[in-house]
Design an enzyme around this catalytic site. Sequence first.
Site, PDB file in Angstrom:
ATOM      1  N   TRP A   1    -110.631  -0.147  66.302  1.00 33.29           N
ATOM      2  CA  TRP A   1    -111.349  -0.381  67.560  1.00 33.29           C
ATOM      3  C   TRP A   1    -110.998   0.691  68.589  1.00 33.29           C
ATOM      4  O   TRP A   1    -111.831   1.076  69.409  1.00 33.29           O
ATOM      5  CB  TRP A   1    -111.007  -1.764  68.120  1.00 33.29           C
ATOM      6  CG  TRP A   1    -111.656  -2.072  69.436  1.00 33.29           C
ATOM      7  CD1 TRP A   1    -112.877  -2.650  69.642  1.00 33.29           C
ATOM      8  CD2 TRP A   1    -111.122  -1.827  70.748  1.00 33.29           C
ATOM      9  NE1 TRP A   1    -113.139  -2.779  70.989  1.00 33.29           N
ATOM     10  CE2 TRP A   1    -112.075  -2.273  71.695  1.00 33.29           C
ATOM     11  CE3 TRP A   1    -109.930  -1.266  71.214  1.00 33.29           C
ATOM     12  CZ2 TRP A   1    -111.865  -2.180  73.066  1.00 33.29           C
ATOM     13  CZ3 TRP A   1    -109.731  -1.171  72.587  1.00 33.29           C
ATOM     14  CH2 TRP A   1    -110.693  -1.630  73.496  1.00 33.29           C
ATOM     15  N   HIS A   2    -109.770   1.170  68.535  1.00 34.66           N
ATOM     16  CA  HIS A   2    -109.295   2.079  69.573  1.00 34.66           C
ATOM     17  C   HIS A   2    -109.854   3.490  69.473  1.00 34.66           C
ATOM     18  O   HIS A   2    -109.791   4.237  70.447  1.00 34.66           O
ATOM     19  CB  HIS A   2    -107.759   2.137  69.565  1.00 34.66           C
ATOM     20  CG  HIS A   2    -107.116   0.988  70.274  1.00 34.66           C
ATOM     21  ND1 HIS A   2    -106.935  -0.247  69.680  1.00 34.66           N
ATOM     22  CD2 HIS A   2    -106.637   0.875  71.536  1.00 34.66           C
ATOM     23  CE1 HIS A   2    -106.358  -1.058  70.551  1.00 34.66           C
ATOM     24  NE2 HIS A   2    -106.170  -0.406  71.684  1.00 34.66           N
ATOM     25  N   GLY A   3    -110.399   3.861  68.351  1.00 37.14           N
ATOM     26  CA  GLY A   3    -110.943   5.209  68.285  1.00 37.14           C
ATOM     27  C   GLY A   3    -111.424   5.574  66.898  1.00 37.14           C
ATOM     28  O   GLY A   3    -110.991   4.996  65.894  1.00 37.14           O
TER      29      GLY A   3
ATOM     30  N   PHE B   1    -112.590   4.966  74.371  1.00 40.29           N
ATOM     31  CA  PHE B   1    -112.508   3.798  73.524  1.00 40.29           C
ATOM     32  C   PHE B   1    -113.624   2.806  73.827  1.00 40.29           C
ATOM     33  O   PHE B   1    -113.883   1.936  73.016  1.00 40.29           O
ATOM     34  CB  PHE B   1    -111.158   3.101  73.671  1.00 40.29           C
ATOM     35  CG  PHE B   1    -109.993   4.015  73.390  1.00 40.29           C
ATOM     36  CD1 PHE B   1    -110.058   4.946  72.367  1.00 40.29           C
ATOM     37  CD2 PHE B   1    -108.856   3.966  74.163  1.00 40.29           C
ATOM     38  CE1 PHE B   1    -109.001   5.786  72.106  1.00 40.29           C
ATOM     39  CE2 PHE B   1    -107.787   4.810  73.907  1.00 40.29           C
ATOM     40  CZ  PHE B   1    -107.860   5.705  72.883  1.00 40.29           C
TER      41      PHE B   1
END
Length: 465
Positions: free
Chosen positions: A320-322, A465
């Site tokens: 999810w973060h990148g 993000f």
Amino acid sequence: MVFSTPYFLFLYLPAVLFLYYISPFRYRNFILLVFNLLFYGWGEPVYILLMIFTIVLDYFAGIIVQRCKDQDNDKGARWAVGISLALNLAILFFFKYWDLVATTLQSIGIPMPVLNLTLPIGISFYTFQTMTYPVDIYRGDAELPKNLINFGTFVTLFPQLIAGPIIKYKELADQMAYRTHSPEQFASGVQMFTIGLAKKVLLANSIGQLWDVYLATPGSELTTLGAWLGILAFSMQLYFDFSGYSDMAVGMGRMMGFEFLANFNYPYLAKSATEFWRRWHISLGSWFREYLYIPLGGNRVKVPRQVFNLFVVWACTGIWHGASWNFLLWGLYYFLIIVFERFFFSKVLKKLPGWVGHVYGLFIVMVGWALFAVEDFTAMGLYLKAMFGMGAGLMDGDFLYYLRNYLPILVIAILAATPLAASLWKKLSVRARQVAIPILVLTGLALATAYLVDGTYNPFLYFRF
């Protein structure tokens, strides 16, 4: 547009507040919707259409779900929820992960076009907010909004649009229809906004320059203490960058009558990785627990299934973060640590002195930040080797130079990451606080403004993000 710019501070935000407060309440959501879309489209006007599509998709999905439920058509309601989730996730995958998957497949000889897509700002945040709305309608946890404008305002609400906290519709539904305004609430919002601005501009930006130095240092030239100094700088930068934006979001929300939940609770005081994630990015952890971990069975199932559930949650948390494989590695790192703590180490930790838990927690988190911050795997390996003294000297002249120059701001940042200031503030008399508040607010705004006008270094780490 980001919060920590003179354009936002002295043009956009005052204009929004002015028009908001001179308008009758029944028009205020519409005013906010217009300004929200202007805010979002400031740098990428074309993606306003994507935002509008997402709003319309989930708004009408909610209507269909409710109508199916009213007609006892559970199958139809489930289909509506499923189609909404699939479309939202498909949009997120296309814009955020297509090029990552394409590049990876090309590296092993499988042709797939790289599109070089520009990532829509905040897509991870607003997708998670909107896609759960039909789910909550299906569960009976939320009611249909009064109109499309109210729902659209919720989705695009600019204080938390690009960096959270992640807010569920059911948490804000009542406030979208009716909210109170008072001078005390507005003043509290200004104070919270100023705290967040100071965190971001005066602390995160200042410390971030030290991390940039060590990130750019070739792995062969890193020393052990230098590598730890660099990752300490990144730890402080990321915390004050992200929590500062969250504080600014909460503050601006209060200025307009909204109350958002806090997103951080002194995470670097944690005595374990498990506790850290109860204190860090609280809204994201809550989202994954409610909409992924518990539906998978949570901890109500046998141990092997619990481990599988944790694996899925932490793999998703990482990616999810990148759109880079190091984020997945970072998520799986926490999966292993948290499984270890839950099933083996938690009882031992409780018996150890508190300071041992703090040292352990900080060690786990800072090693994790090295996985998070260094995207290139070769560079990451060299950085981790230096941190653990493998083939690196203990220190050099550069380390002593940077330590001497950045020590004051690092000490201030470390103290600011604890409840010390809040504890001292509570000990002041009411009269002393009344005198101090305007002085501190004006000083914070003046210093932050001077920094923004004079400096050019103003990154925002969670923007991608």
